[in-house]
Design a protein around this motif. Structure first.
Motif, PDB file in Angstrom:
ATOM      1  N   SER A 206       0.824  -1.213   0.000  1.00  0.00           N
ATOM      2  CA  SER A 206       0.000   0.000   0.000  1.00  0.00           C
ATOM      3  C   SER A 206       0.859   1.265   0.000  1.00  0.00           C
ATOM      4  O   SER A 206       0.484   2.277  -0.599  1.00  0.00           O
ATOM      5  CB  SER A 206      -0.941   0.009   1.210  1.00  0.00           C
TER       6      SER A 206
ATOM      7  N   LYS B  95       1.898   2.886  -3.364  1.00  0.00           N
ATOM      8  CA  LYS B  95       0.861   3.543  -4.159  1.00  0.00           C
ATOM      9  C   LYS B  95       0.799   5.050  -3.899  1.00  0.00           C
ATOM     10  O   LYS B  95       0.119   5.773  -4.624  1.00  0.00           O
ATOM     11  CB  LYS B  95      -0.495   2.909  -3.870  1.00  0.00           C
ATOM     12  N   HIS B  96       1.498   5.520  -2.865  1.00  0.00           N
ATOM     13  CA  HIS B  96       1.449   6.934  -2.517  1.00  0.00           C
ATOM     14  C   HIS B  96       2.425   7.739  -3.364  1.00  0.00           C
ATOM     15  O   HIS B  96       3.487   7.253  -3.754  1.00  0.00           O
ATOM     16  CB  HIS B  96       1.753   7.127  -1.029  1.00  0.00           C
ATOM     17  N   LYS B  97       2.083   9.001  -3.628  1.00  0.00           N
ATOM     18  CA  LYS B  97       2.923   9.849  -4.472  1.00  0.00           C
ATOM     19  C   LYS B  97       4.301  10.074  -3.854  1.00  0.00           C
ATOM     20  O   LYS B  97       5.282  10.279  -4.590  1.00  0.00           O
ATOM     21  CB  LYS B  97       2.243  11.181  -4.740  1.00  0.00           C
TER      22      LYS B  97
ATOM     23  N   THR C 235       6.880  -4.636  -8.638  1.00  0.00           N
ATOM     24  CA  THR C 235       5.913  -3.683  -9.180  1.00  0.00           C
ATOM     25  C   THR C 235       6.262  -2.258  -8.762  1.00  0.00           C
ATOM     26  O   THR C 235       6.209  -1.320  -9.568  1.00  0.00           O
ATOM     27  CB  THR C 235       4.496  -4.034  -8.707  1.00  0.00           C
ATOM     28  N   GLY C 236       6.639  -2.102  -7.494  1.00  0.00           N
ATOM     29  CA  GLY C 236       7.012  -0.777  -7.000  1.00  0.00           C
ATOM     30  C   GLY C 236       8.249  -0.227  -7.678  1.00  0.00           C
ATOM     31  O   GLY C 236       8.310   0.962  -8.015  1.00  0.00           O
TER      32      GLY C 236
ATOM     33  N   GLN D 291       7.328   0.978 -11.206  1.00  0.00           N
ATOM     34  CA  GLN D 291       6.588   2.245 -11.154  1.00  0.00           C
ATOM     35  C   GLN D 291       7.523   3.401 -10.832  1.00  0.00           C
ATOM     36  O   GLN D 291       7.410   4.491 -11.411  1.00  0.00           O
ATOM     37  CB  GLN D 291       5.479   2.151 -10.104  1.00  0.00           C
TER      38      GLN D 291
END
Length: 565
Positions: free
Chosen positions: A161, A164-166, A193-194, A197
């Motif tokens: 989680s 997912k933060h900016k 995945t992180g 991104q």
């Protein structure tokens, strides 16, 4: 018989209550006035000095403010300054989730340890998966060890989680690496995945970092379905190192099948065309310099071989350069006079240098650093031989220069580097002071000075979130490290050969220094490397010819056994 502790406490409280009333009302005993954005605050300098090291220094050493009745506090807005003064006089302040970081910044700026400690306790209570990355950055900046521990634990428990933060996208590579190391080992798929991104958020500057981050992932813990997704990711397919790691994992999986997971359908032998044996090629580029002012030469630190790249359009020394993605940039410098011109070389094509938009101000002996898609330039000297405090920023997307707030001090021949969203300027001619700019707030603040005497012609680089400073005109063998989190400077093993106006860069966790003016009357060609795990310098090799007043930029290239990039 003596008064009880309660009676003594009541006595002190009564005195402070009166002085707090006096500053707000009659002002009979106030002897200083603070101003912030036009608002005035009457105060007693002895009370401020007792509570704040910032005011204690201001009112006790030989500074202008010691004698001025009206003193400007530029970096604390009036409503926040009132809160600070209320805490000094009464010990009372309201800290909320909305203002906690502002109060923390003010406590650090005014150096009030009691207020900082109170903020620390409050922040510990509100750490969550939603704010842990932001609070972690503040914990590092202001040396809040227990807050850092708690944010790291929150990241470890909530990695999927958190990414997912900016704020995750704003991490620098050092923080990204540390966070990955702290993860729970059952989160490898989320980690991959992180990483993807994070790289794709700023590919021009981050793509070359992918291989090091990818190498920290345990591919063997991923499901076969997810490995199939990994094999289609362009960052993996386009990088020989990463593709080989994936193939190696598939080979191991095929030899040791695990229940519930099977290798991809093709055997390893039929997949060998994905990648050939590889290595990471460590190279740096020496650009310009006195007597070599249009040269651009690439050196391989392993083979000690060099290659001449296209020459600069303009002769340049006393200039600055940076690398962003596969492009080299050169800004300003000296060619019979300070110049504004800038140019760029694409390393992918090795064509000609391309002229860019000019800086707003002619500069030499200036410094530069990169944050995101912006290149920041600070200080230097103009054509009147005046030192500059002015700063400007070049946006890569718009090919445009803009002014930003000037430094507190005028600086030339100083060092500069970036960590996360912050710029750090170090020393310079006749000044050992250092200052810091958070580009989000636009505020420059002085930070603790260097250990060694003031010097020009030093170099500074960042490694693992710390700033390493080498050489300089009057401290040519110096080597020290500033830790922004601890706000502390440490003297390290000196250079083997003292030097000034040299180049420095970081590759693979080590610091390289190149050329410069030696401690004797000589220009140097030597290259030495520092290993922080050993705190030692080693002479590596010599350049094709001596050079100084140049710039140095690190390159990272992946090659196969046939030498193909």
């Amino acid at each position: 018989m003596r008064p009880t502790p309660e009676e003594r406490s009541l006595h002190k409280e009564k005195i402070m209550d009166y002085l707090n009333f006096d500053r707000k009302g009659p002002k009979r005993h106030c002897n200083k006035t603070l101003t912030s954005d036009g608002k005035k605050f009457s105060v007693h300098d002895c009370i401020l000095g007792a509570a704040s090291d910032y005011f204690k220094t201001m009112f006790s050493v030989e500074m202008k403010e010691k004698y001025d009745e009206v003193v400007s506090v530029k970096n604390v807005p009036p409503e926040r300054l009132e809160n600070v003064l209320e805490f000094i006089y009464s010990g009372d302040i309201e800290v909320t989730e909305e203002n906690m970081l502002e109060v923390l910044e003010d406590s650090e700026y005014t150096q009030i340890e009691g207020l900082k400690s109170f903020c620390n306790r409050f922040i510990l209570q509100v750490v969550s998966a939603d704010n842990c990355l932001k609070l972690r950055a503040y914990a590092q900046r202001y040396n809040l060890g227990d807050v850092l521990d708690k944010t790291d634990q929150s990241i470890k428990e909530n990695f999927a989680s958190v990414m997912k933060h900016k704020d995750f996208m704003q991490l620098d590579v050092g923080d990204m690496t540390n966070i990955i190391k702290q993860r729970n080992k059952d989160q490898e798929e989320a980690v991959f995945t992180g990483i993807v991104q994070w790289i794709n958020y700023n590919p021009s500057q981050r793509e070359e970092l992918f291989v090091n981050l990818f190498s920290q992932i345990d591919l063997s813990s991923m499901s076969s379905g997810f490995l199939a997704e990994v094999s289609t990711e362009s960052l993996v397919r386009s990088n020989l190192v990463c593709a080989n790691m994936l193939v190696d994992n598939l080979v191991k999986s095929s030899r040791q099948p695990t229940a519930g997971r099977s290798p991809l359908s093709e055997p390893a032998s039929s997949q060998s065309n994905i990648a050939a044996p590889h290595e990471i090629k460590e190279e740096f580029v020496v650009v310009g310099g006195d007597g070599s002012d249009r040269d651009c030469v690439k050196y391989d630190v392993t083979t000690k071989q060099h290659q001449h790249l296209p020459k600069l359009n303009k002769p340049r020394c006393y200039f600055t350069s940076v690398k962003v993605g596969d492009k080299l940039y050169a800004f300003g410098g000296h060619d019979k006079a300070a110049i504004k011109s800038c140019e760029m070389l694409s390393l992918a094509t090795n064509g000609r240098w391309k002229m860019l938009g000019k800086m707003l101000e002619a500069r030499c002996n200036h410094a530069s650093a990169v944050i995101g898609n912006n290149i920041y330039v600070t200080g230097g000297k103009n054509n009147n031989d005046n030192y500059l405090s002015s700063c400007e920023v070049y946006n890569l997307n718009r090919n445009k220069w803009s002014r930003i707030h000037g430094m507190i001090k005028k600086r030339a021949a100083h060092g500069m580097c970036s960590i996360r969203n912050s710029l750090y300027c170090v020393g310079g001619r006749s000044d050992k002071s250092c200052e810091h700019l958070d580009v989000r707030s636009g505020k420059w603040n002085l930070i603790p000075p260097m250990n060694h005497e003031a010097t020009d012609g030093l170099s500074c680089v960042t490694l693992n979130g710390k700033i390493y400073v080498t050489g300089g005109w009057s401290s040519s063998s110096r080597h020290e490290c500033y830790d922004p989190a601890a706000r502390k400077c440490t003297t390290l093993s000196p250079l083997n050969t003292g030097r000034a106006y040299h180049g420095a860069c970081v590759m693979n966790g080590k610091i390289y220094v190149v050329g410069g003016w030696g401690s004797g009357i000589e220009i140097l060609s030597s290259v030495e490397v520092y290993d922080p795990t050993e705190n030692s310098w080693t002479h590596l090799f010599d350049l094709e010819k001596p050079v100084w007043n140049h710039t140095l930029v690190a390159l990272y290239t992946t090659v196969d056994d046939n030498g193909h990039q």
